[in-house]
Write a protein that holds these residues in place. Structure first.
Motif, PDB file in Angstrom:
ATOM      1  N   ASP A 112       0.826  -1.213   0.000  1.00  0.00           N
ATOM      2  CA  ASP A 112       0.000   0.000   0.000  1.00  0.00           C
ATOM      3  C   ASP A 112       0.859   1.260   0.000  1.00  0.00           C
ATOM      4  O   ASP A 112       1.957   1.260   0.549  1.00  0.00           O
ATOM      5  CB  ASP A 112      -0.856   0.041   1.277  1.00  0.00           C
ATOM      6  CG  ASP A 112      -2.164  -0.699   1.093  1.00  0.00           C
ATOM      7  OD1 ASP A 112      -2.491  -1.053  -0.049  1.00  0.00           O
ATOM      8  OD2 ASP A 112      -2.844  -0.924   2.109  1.00  0.00           O
ATOM      9  N   GLY A 113       0.327   2.325  -0.564  1.00  0.00           N
ATOM     10  CA  GLY A 113       0.962   3.630  -0.436  1.00  0.00           C
ATOM     11  C   GLY A 113       1.706   4.088  -1.669  1.00  0.00           C
ATOM     12  O   GLY A 113       1.709   3.420  -2.704  1.00  0.00           O
ATOM     13  N   ARG A 128       4.070   5.455   1.362  1.00  0.00           N
ATOM     14  CA  ARG A 128       3.645   6.690   2.025  1.00  0.00           C
ATOM     15  C   ARG A 128       2.148   6.881   1.838  1.00  0.00           C
ATOM     16  O   ARG A 128       1.634   6.721   0.720  1.00  0.00           O
ATOM     17  CB  ARG A 128       4.317   7.921   1.413  1.00  0.00           C
ATOM     18  CG  ARG A 128       5.793   7.924   1.369  1.00  0.00           C
ATOM     19  CD  ARG A 128       6.445   8.159   2.671  1.00  0.00           C
ATOM     20  NE  ARG A 128       6.194   9.449   3.286  1.00  0.00           N
ATOM     21  CZ  ARG A 128       6.899   9.917   4.311  1.00  0.00           C
ATOM     22  NH1 ARG A 128       7.877   9.194   4.828  1.00  0.00           N
ATOM     23  NH2 ARG A 128       6.616  11.088   4.836  1.00  0.00           N
ATOM     24  N   TYR A 129       1.475   7.227   2.881  1.00  0.00           N
ATOM     25  CA  TYR A 129       0.074   7.628   2.792  1.00  0.00           C
ATOM     26  C   TYR A 129       0.049   9.126   2.532  1.00  0.00           C
ATOM     27  O   TYR A 129       0.639   9.905   3.276  1.00  0.00           O
ATOM     28  CB  TYR A 129      -0.667   7.294   4.091  1.00  0.00           C
ATOM     29  CG  TYR A 129      -2.117   7.689   4.023  1.00  0.00           C
ATOM     30  CD1 TYR A 129      -3.034   6.891   3.350  1.00  0.00           C
ATOM     31  CD2 TYR A 129      -2.564   8.881   4.603  1.00  0.00           C
ATOM     32  CE1 TYR A 129      -4.362   7.268   3.253  1.00  0.00           C
ATOM     33  CE2 TYR A 129      -3.888   9.263   4.515  1.00  0.00           C
ATOM     34  CZ  TYR A 129      -4.782   8.442   3.839  1.00  0.00           C
ATOM     35  OH  TYR A 129      -6.098   8.818   3.745  1.00  0.00           O
ATOM     36  N   ILE A 130      -0.611   9.543   1.458  1.00  0.00           N
ATOM     37  CA  ILE A 130      -0.692  10.956   1.094  1.00  0.00           C
ATOM     38  C   ILE A 130      -1.889  11.573   1.823  1.00  0.00           C
ATOM     39  O   ILE A 130      -3.020  11.102   1.666  1.00  0.00           O
ATOM     40  CB  ILE A 130      -0.889  11.116  -0.442  1.00  0.00           C
ATOM     41  CG1 ILE A 130       0.214  10.385  -1.226  1.00  0.00           C
ATOM     42  CG2 ILE A 130      -0.990  12.584  -0.841  1.00  0.00           C
ATOM     43  CD1 ILE A 130       1.599  10.940  -1.084  1.00  0.00           C
ATOM     44  N   GLY A 144     -11.054   6.338  -7.754  1.00  0.00           N
ATOM     45  CA  GLY A 144     -11.081   6.121  -6.304  1.00  0.00           C
ATOM     46  C   GLY A 144     -10.060   6.934  -5.524  1.00  0.00           C
ATOM     47  O   GLY A 144      -9.532   7.947  -5.994  1.00  0.00           O
ATOM     48  N   SER A 145      -9.737   6.424  -4.320  1.00  0.00           N
ATOM     49  CA  SER A 145      -8.945   7.221  -3.374  1.00  0.00           C
ATOM     50  C   SER A 145      -7.479   7.376  -3.795  1.00  0.00           C
ATOM     51  O   SER A 145      -6.846   8.377  -3.459  1.00  0.00           O
ATOM     52  CB  SER A 145      -9.044   6.615  -1.976  1.00  0.00           C
ATOM     53  OG  SER A 145      -8.650   5.280  -2.008  1.00  0.00           O
ATOM     54  N   ARG A 146      -6.928   6.408  -4.530  1.00  0.00           N
ATOM     55  CA  ARG A 146      -5.548   6.558  -5.004  1.00  0.00           C
ATOM     56  C   ARG A 146      -5.456   7.747  -5.977  1.00  0.00           C
ATOM     57  O   ARG A 146      -4.545   8.571  -5.902  1.00  0.00           O
ATOM     58  CB  ARG A 146      -5.107   5.269  -5.703  1.00  0.00           C
ATOM     59  CG  ARG A 146      -3.644   5.302  -6.007  1.00  0.00           C
ATOM     60  CD  ARG A 146      -3.066   4.083  -6.717  1.00  0.00           C
ATOM     61  NE  ARG A 146      -3.803   2.877  -6.786  1.00  0.00           N
ATOM     62  CZ  ARG A 146      -3.491   1.749  -6.114  1.00  0.00           C
ATOM     63  NH1 ARG A 146      -2.470   1.723  -5.312  1.00  0.00           N
ATOM     64  NH2 ARG A 146      -4.207   0.660  -6.284  1.00  0.00           N
ATOM     65  N   HIS A 147      -6.445   7.824  -6.870  1.00  0.00           N
ATOM     66  CA  HIS A 147      -6.466   8.929  -7.830  1.00  0.00           C
ATOM     67  C   HIS A 147      -6.741  10.264  -7.126  1.00  0.00           C
ATOM     68  O   HIS A 147      -6.182  11.297  -7.491  1.00  0.00           O
ATOM     69  CB  HIS A 147      -7.526   8.671  -8.905  1.00  0.00           C
ATOM     70  CG  HIS A 147      -7.195   7.517  -9.814  1.00  0.00           C
ATOM     71  ND1 HIS A 147      -7.454   6.205  -9.478  1.00  0.00           N
ATOM     72  CD2 HIS A 147      -6.592   7.487 -11.026  1.00  0.00           C
ATOM     73  CE1 HIS A 147      -7.053   5.425 -10.463  1.00  0.00           C
ATOM     74  NE2 HIS A 147      -6.520   6.168 -11.412  1.00  0.00           N
ATOM     75  N   ALA A 149      -5.849  11.011  -4.092  1.00  0.00           N
ATOM     76  CA  ALA A 149      -4.583  11.388  -3.438  1.00  0.00           C
ATOM     77  C   ALA A 149      -3.639  12.033  -4.459  1.00  0.00           C
ATOM     78  O   ALA A 149      -2.972  13.039  -4.172  1.00  0.00           O
ATOM     79  CB  ALA A 149      -3.931  10.148  -2.820  1.00  0.00           C
ATOM     80  N   SER A 165      -3.225   2.350 -12.135  1.00  0.00           N
ATOM     81  CA  SER A 165      -4.480   1.823 -11.616  1.00  0.00           C
ATOM     82  C   SER A 165      -4.436   0.298 -11.688  1.00  0.00           C
ATOM     83  O   SER A 165      -3.821  -0.273 -12.592  1.00  0.00           O
ATOM     84  CB  SER A 165      -5.638   2.339 -12.480  1.00  0.00           C
ATOM     85  OG  SER A 165      -6.806   1.622 -12.185  1.00  0.00           O
ATOM     86  N   GLU A 166      -5.104  -0.338 -10.744  1.00  0.00           N
ATOM     87  CA  GLU A 166      -5.175  -1.810 -10.796  1.00  0.00           C
ATOM     88  C   GLU A 166      -5.872  -2.280 -12.064  1.00  0.00           C
ATOM     89  O   GLU A 166      -5.780  -3.449 -12.424  1.00  0.00           O
ATOM     90  CB  GLU A 166      -5.882  -2.348  -9.550  1.00  0.00           C
ATOM     91  CG  GLU A 166      -4.892  -2.751  -8.479  1.00  0.00           C
ATOM     92  CD  GLU A 166      -5.547  -3.196  -7.203  1.00  0.00           C
ATOM     93  OE1 GLU A 166      -6.476  -4.021  -7.262  1.00  0.00           O
ATOM     94  OE2 GLU A 166      -5.130  -2.703  -6.138  1.00  0.00           O
TER      95      GLU A 166
END
Ligand SMILES: Nc1ncnc2c1ncn2[C@@H]1O[C@H](COP(=O)(O)OP(=O)(O)OP(=O)(O)O)[C@@H](O)[C@H]1O
Length: 216
Positions: A112-113, A128-130, A144-147, A149, A165-166
């Motif tokens: 993750d991160g 890293r968590y943004i 979603g949340s990755r985008h 961030a 993206s997955e």
């Protein structure tokens, strides 16, 4: 082992089989000086992101996030999710153009991160968590949340973000906006829906399509 050499992804894909080599000028329009980040670093990161989108890891799709440049500000707006696996290693071995580092990133991308990459191409930190605020950021629906961030951190800093993206699409964000979508070959054979709106330009080469927002 895949490597980024002399502006080309080499060897061709899939790794170890005969095929083509992707000339880097496909990403030239994304990696222009006007992005305000080192174009060579951005190009190396996008090439690595496309490799991750195409290859996955051990038969699985992998998603990840790279935040490039303005790294001190990005580090302030992020935190480690685990003990940083890149901490303590000298910068000389952490260049995003180094084949061993690129393989290391592919392995760590399963976690993750986000990766934080300095303007001169050193992968400073992983996982890293943004935590940048999403205020004022408008993202196309369906991402979603990755985008989110990626959009948020580029809104709050001078960094450019590259999302794998997955679903095997690479998306590039600058100034809080989606500026480009890169589609590896799997998407070219099926229906796909783009999230870019407004006038766009399209370029295709070696089974990769780049769709970019047209500049004003
Ligand atoms: N703020 C963040 N900082 C860093 N990584 C994040 C953040 N938010 C989410 N992620 C990462 O993104 C992963 C996927 O989250 P999510 O499915 O919501 O994102 P997504 O934008 O839909 O991406 P994908 O298209 O890959 O599914 C999470 O498991 C996590 O690893």
């Amino acid at each position: 082992m895949a490597a980024f050499r002399h502006g080309k992804i080499w060897p061709p894909y899939p790794t170890g089989k005969g095929g083509r080599c992707l000339e880097s000028h496909l990403f030239e329009s994304i990696c222009s000086e006007k992005r305000g980040v080192n174009p060579k670093t951005l190009e190396a990161v996008i090439t690595l992101a496309v490799e991750i989108a195409r290859e996955g890891r051990e038969g699985r799709k992998v998603g990840t996030l790279f935040v490039v440049s303005d790294s001190q500000e990005v580090l302030k707006r992020s935190r480690s999710l685990i003990l940083d696996p890149l901490f303590g290693h000298p910068d000389e071995v952490k260049s995003v153009e180094d084949p061993d580092m690129r393989e290391t990133v592919k392995e760590l991308a399963q976690l993750d991160g986000a990766f934080i990459v300095s303007d001169d191409g050193v992968v400073l930190s992983a996982c890293r968590y943004i935590s940048a605020s999403a205020e004022g950021v408008s993202l196309p629906l369906g991402l979603g949340s990755r985008h989110m961030a990626a959009a948020s951190i580029t809104h709050q800093t001078r960094a450019v973000a590259v999302v794998v993206s997955e679903s095997s699409i690479v998306r590039v964000f600058d100034d809080g906006e989606l500026i480009s979508e890169i589609l590896p070959e799997i998407w070219l054979f099926s229906r796909f829906s783009l999230h870019l709106t407004g006038p766009v330009s399209e370029e295709t080469e070696a089974d990769v399509m780049v769709v970019s927002k047209k500049e004003d």
